[in-house]
Design an enzyme around this catalytic site. Structure first.
Site, PDB file in Angstrom:
ATOM      1  N   ASP A 111      -8.282  -5.053  85.607  1.00 19.48           N
ATOM      2  CA  ASP A 111      -8.475  -3.877  84.743  1.00 19.48           C
ATOM      3  C   ASP A 111      -8.177  -4.231  83.278  1.00 19.48           C
ATOM      4  O   ASP A 111      -8.606  -3.525  82.371  1.00 19.48           O
ATOM      5  CB  ASP A 111      -7.554  -2.732  85.201  1.00 19.48           C
ATOM      6  CG  ASP A 111      -6.084  -3.136  85.301  1.00 19.48           C
ATOM      7  OD1 ASP A 111      -5.796  -4.338  85.499  1.00 19.48           O
ATOM      8  OD2 ASP A 111      -5.215  -2.253  85.181  1.00 19.48           O
ATOM      9  N   TYR A 134      -4.585 -12.848  78.450  1.00 18.04           N
ATOM     10  CA  TYR A 134      -4.895 -12.876  79.886  1.00 18.04           C
ATOM     11  C   TYR A 134      -6.235 -12.190  80.150  1.00 18.04           C
ATOM     12  O   TYR A 134      -7.111 -12.733  80.829  1.00 18.04           O
ATOM     13  CB  TYR A 134      -3.760 -12.195  80.661  1.00 18.04           C
ATOM     14  CG  TYR A 134      -4.060 -11.869  82.103  1.00 18.04           C
ATOM     15  CD1 TYR A 134      -4.076 -12.850  83.084  1.00 18.04           C
ATOM     16  CD2 TYR A 134      -4.315 -10.544  82.497  1.00 18.04           C
ATOM     17  CE1 TYR A 134      -4.349 -12.542  84.409  1.00 18.04           C
ATOM     18  CE2 TYR A 134      -4.582 -10.228  83.820  1.00 18.04           C
ATOM     19  CZ  TYR A 134      -4.600 -11.223  84.773  1.00 18.04           C
ATOM     20  OH  TYR A 134      -4.874 -10.914  86.089  1.00 18.04           O
TER      21      TYR A 134
HETATM   22  N1  LIG Z   1      -1.033  -9.200  90.063  1.00 19.29           N
HETATM   23  C1  LIG Z   1      -1.691  -8.202  89.469  1.00 19.29           C
HETATM   24  O1  LIG Z   1      -1.109  -7.177  89.095  1.00 19.29           O
HETATM   25  C2  LIG Z   1      -3.180  -8.298  89.263  1.00 19.29           C
HETATM   26  C3  LIG Z   1      -3.832  -7.242  88.600  1.00 19.29           C
HETATM   27  C4  LIG Z   1      -5.203  -7.330  88.404  1.00 19.29           C
HETATM   28  C5  LIG Z   1      -5.910  -8.439  88.864  1.00 19.29           C
HETATM   29  N2  LIG Z   1      -5.254  -9.448  89.479  1.00 19.29           N
HETATM   30  C6  LIG Z   1      -6.022 -10.612  89.940  1.00 19.29           C
HETATM   31  O2  LIG Z   1      -5.984 -10.651  91.358  1.00 19.29           O
HETATM   32  C7  LIG Z   1      -5.988 -12.009  91.798  1.00 19.29           C
HETATM   33  C8  LIG Z   1      -4.820 -12.247  92.745  1.00 19.29           C
HETATM   34  O3  LIG Z   1      -3.601 -11.958  92.050  1.00 19.29           O
HETATM   35  P1  LIG Z   1      -2.162 -12.143  92.719  1.00 19.29           P
HETATM   36  O4  LIG Z   1      -1.307 -11.014  92.269  1.00 19.29           O
HETATM   37  O5  LIG Z   1      -2.305 -12.429  94.183  1.00 19.29           O
HETATM   38  O6  LIG Z   1      -1.659 -13.445  91.969  1.00 19.29           O
HETATM   39  P2  LIG Z   1      -0.331 -14.261  92.221  1.00 19.29           P
HETATM   40  O7  LIG Z   1       0.512 -13.646  93.259  1.00 19.29           O
HETATM   41  O8  LIG Z   1       0.252 -14.546  90.879  1.00 19.29           O
HETATM   42  O9  LIG Z   1      -0.906 -15.610  92.826  1.00 19.29           O
HETATM   43  C9  LIG Z   1      -1.692 -16.456  92.067  1.00 19.29           C
HETATM   44  C10 LIG Z   1      -1.860 -17.739  92.839  1.00 19.29           C
HETATM   45  O10 LIG Z   1      -2.581 -18.636  91.993  1.00 19.29           O
HETATM   46  C11 LIG Z   1      -2.003 -19.892  92.149  1.00 19.29           C
HETATM   47  N3  LIG Z   1      -2.222 -20.733  90.997  1.00 19.29           N
HETATM   48  C12 LIG Z   1      -1.746 -20.587  89.748  1.00 19.29           C
HETATM   49  N4  LIG Z   1      -2.114 -21.624  88.988  1.00 19.29           N
HETATM   50  C13 LIG Z   1      -2.843 -22.443  89.789  1.00 19.29           C
HETATM   51  C14 LIG Z   1      -3.495 -23.667  89.598  1.00 19.29           C
HETATM   52  N5  LIG Z   1      -3.441 -24.326  88.429  1.00 19.29           N
HETATM   53  N6  LIG Z   1      -4.171 -24.215  90.635  1.00 19.29           N
HETATM   54  C15 LIG Z   1      -4.199 -23.599  91.825  1.00 19.29           C
HETATM   55  N7  LIG Z   1      -3.586 -22.453  92.086  1.00 19.29           N
HETATM   56  C16 LIG Z   1      -2.914 -21.874  91.074  1.00 19.29           C
HETATM   57  C17 LIG Z   1      -0.515 -19.632  92.332  1.00 19.29           C
HETATM   58  O11 LIG Z   1       0.060 -20.766  92.917  1.00 19.29           O
HETATM   59  P3  LIG Z   1       1.638 -20.962  93.027  1.00 19.29           P
HETATM   60  O12 LIG Z   1       2.047 -20.101  94.199  1.00 19.29           O
HETATM   61  O13 LIG Z   1       1.786 -22.424  93.268  1.00 19.29           O
HETATM   62  O14 LIG Z   1       2.207 -20.500  91.717  1.00 19.29           O
HETATM   63  C18 LIG Z   1      -0.545 -18.417  93.222  1.00 19.29           C
HETATM   64  O15 LIG Z   1      -0.607 -18.783  94.573  1.00 19.29           O
HETATM   65  C19 LIG Z   1      -5.988 -12.862  90.532  1.00 19.29           C
HETATM   66  O16 LIG Z   1      -7.309 -13.210  90.215  1.00 19.29           O
HETATM   67  C20 LIG Z   1      -5.451 -11.934  89.468  1.00 19.29           C
HETATM   68  O17 LIG Z   1      -5.909 -12.276  88.176  1.00 19.29           O
HETATM   69  C21 LIG Z   1      -3.903  -9.396  89.711  1.00 19.29           C
END
Ligand SMILES: NC(=O)c1ccc[n+]([C@@H]2O[C@H](COP(=O)([O-])OP(=O)(O)OC[C@H]3O[C@@H](n4cnc5c(N)ncnc54)[C@H](OP(=O)(O)O)[C@@H]3O)[C@@H](O)[C@H]2O)c1
Length: 300
Positions: A111, A134
């Site tokens: 969002d 971001y």
């Molecule tokens: N969290 C939110 O509030 C939110 C809101 C809107 C959209 N999103 C989107 O939804 C999706 C999932 O989000 P999430 O909350 O599940 O994210 P998350 O919990 O922060 O997990 C992100 C994952 O990406 C991995 N990662 C980071 N850098 C990396 C790299 N260089 N190579 C490979 N893996 C890497 C991390 O690995 P490590 O475990 O090793 O760190 C982690 O497993 C993302 O696309 C995010 O942008 C999230």
């Protein structure tokens, strides 16, 4: 089908693993899908050579579900180059690989591609205007994917993701609420929290759906968040109410809580498109929060 899921240790990656395991256990998984979950050590999106190496040394995939991302919104302000590599340039590389392998991609965006100034829920075709680094890197990732894969990809914009895994707003509030008598939480940023398990269920529904499986479908963006419209302040109050935590939650404005990255004011999104396309039911944020907190309690 061989399905690759990146970011296996993140909130969404772990939620998909749980859903896939549950689906298999109760025998719903009739199709011979093979899920391969990978973490940063297997496939590092910050490294071009790691990405090439991984795909050169593994059999072709039918679907790539990209849950990995640079998600530290405040840190991205100083770390924009790394955030751009992971959220944008790596997506370009994944798109080229998917095209070569004739694989489909399911990718996630945010969002925060919007400036939050709209007074109506955002629809997928509204003009993005990110107000932080971001959001800019995530928008660049969306655009690259759409340009390189005009067919066979979907982008799901989600928001305020939380789960029973890792650090998120719910786990932070539970920790702070037990330590303090009062807390101040912003009440002028409106949106909807998204329970990662609900999004994981939706992804599995999408994968099963003919509209997704048909080859050559035009690439689309879809919004997904739980139903309902609240502020972070109301969200915190509800968390404490469910957990019966005696902690006063004072409403404050974003000006009183400055952060390195600016946050959009209103990021409520319209979900009609994903509901109609894939026949998905979306729960209200409140019932999903209750589900998540029940599971958290069982884990204690
Ligand atoms: N969290 C939110 O509030 C939110 C809101 C809107 C959209 N999103 C989107 O939804 C999706 C999932 O989000 P999430 O909350 O599940 O994210 P998350 O919990 O922060 O997990 C992100 C994952 O990406 C991995 N990662 C980071 N850098 C990396 C790299 N260089 N190579 C490979 N893996 C890497 C991390 O690995 P490590 O475990 O090793 O760190 C982690 O497993 C993302 O696309 C995010 O942008 C999230």
């Amino acid at each position: 089908m061989r399905i690759l899921v990146t970011g296996k240790n993140g909130q969404l990656g772990r939620s998909i693993q749980k859903t896939v395991n549950a689906d298999t256990k109760i025998g719903n998984n009739q199709s011979p899908n093979e899920y391969i979950f990978v973490c940063r050590e297997d496939l590092d999106l910050s490294s071009k050579s790691s990405i090439s190496h991984y795909f050169d040394n593994n059999d072709k995939f039918d679907i790539i579900i990209n849950c990995a991302a640079y998600t530290q919104v405040d840190r991205a302000e100083q770390d924009a180059e790394l955030a751009n590599q992971i959220n944008h340039l790596a997506i370009k590389q994944l798109a080229n690989i998917a095209n070569n392998q004739q694989a489909k991609i399911i990718h996630f965006s945010t969002d925060y591609v919007f400036d939050g100034e709209s007074n109506k829920p955002y629809i997928e075709t509204d003009t993005p205007n990110p107000i932080n680094a971001y959001g800019r890197t995530k928008l660049a990732g969306e655009k690259a994917l759409q340009a390189l894969m005009p067919i066979n990809a979907i982008i799901i914009r989600t928001s305020w993701l939380y789960s029973e895994y890792g650090n998120n707003f719910v786990s932070t509030m539970l920790k702070l609420g037990k330590e303090r008598d009062e807390l101040s939480v912003v009440n002028d940023q409106m949106g909807s929290p998204t329970y990662a398990a609900d999004l994981a269920d939706a992804i599995l529904e999408i994968i099963k759906h003919k509209k997704f499986r048909d080859v050559g479908q035009t690439t689309q963006i879809y919004n997904y968040q739980n139903e309902g419209d609240i502020s972070w302040h109301e969200f915190a109050k509800e968390i404490f109410k469910i957990e019966k935590i005696e902690c006063e939650v004072n409403p404050i404005s974003s000006h009183q809580y400055p952060t390195p990255a600016k946050r959009p004011r209103n990021t409520l999104m319209n979900k009609d498109k994903i509901v109609e396309a894939f026949n998905i039911k979306i729960s209200n944020w409140s019932s999903s929060l209750n589900t998540c907190m029940t599971l958290l309690k069982q884990q204690q």
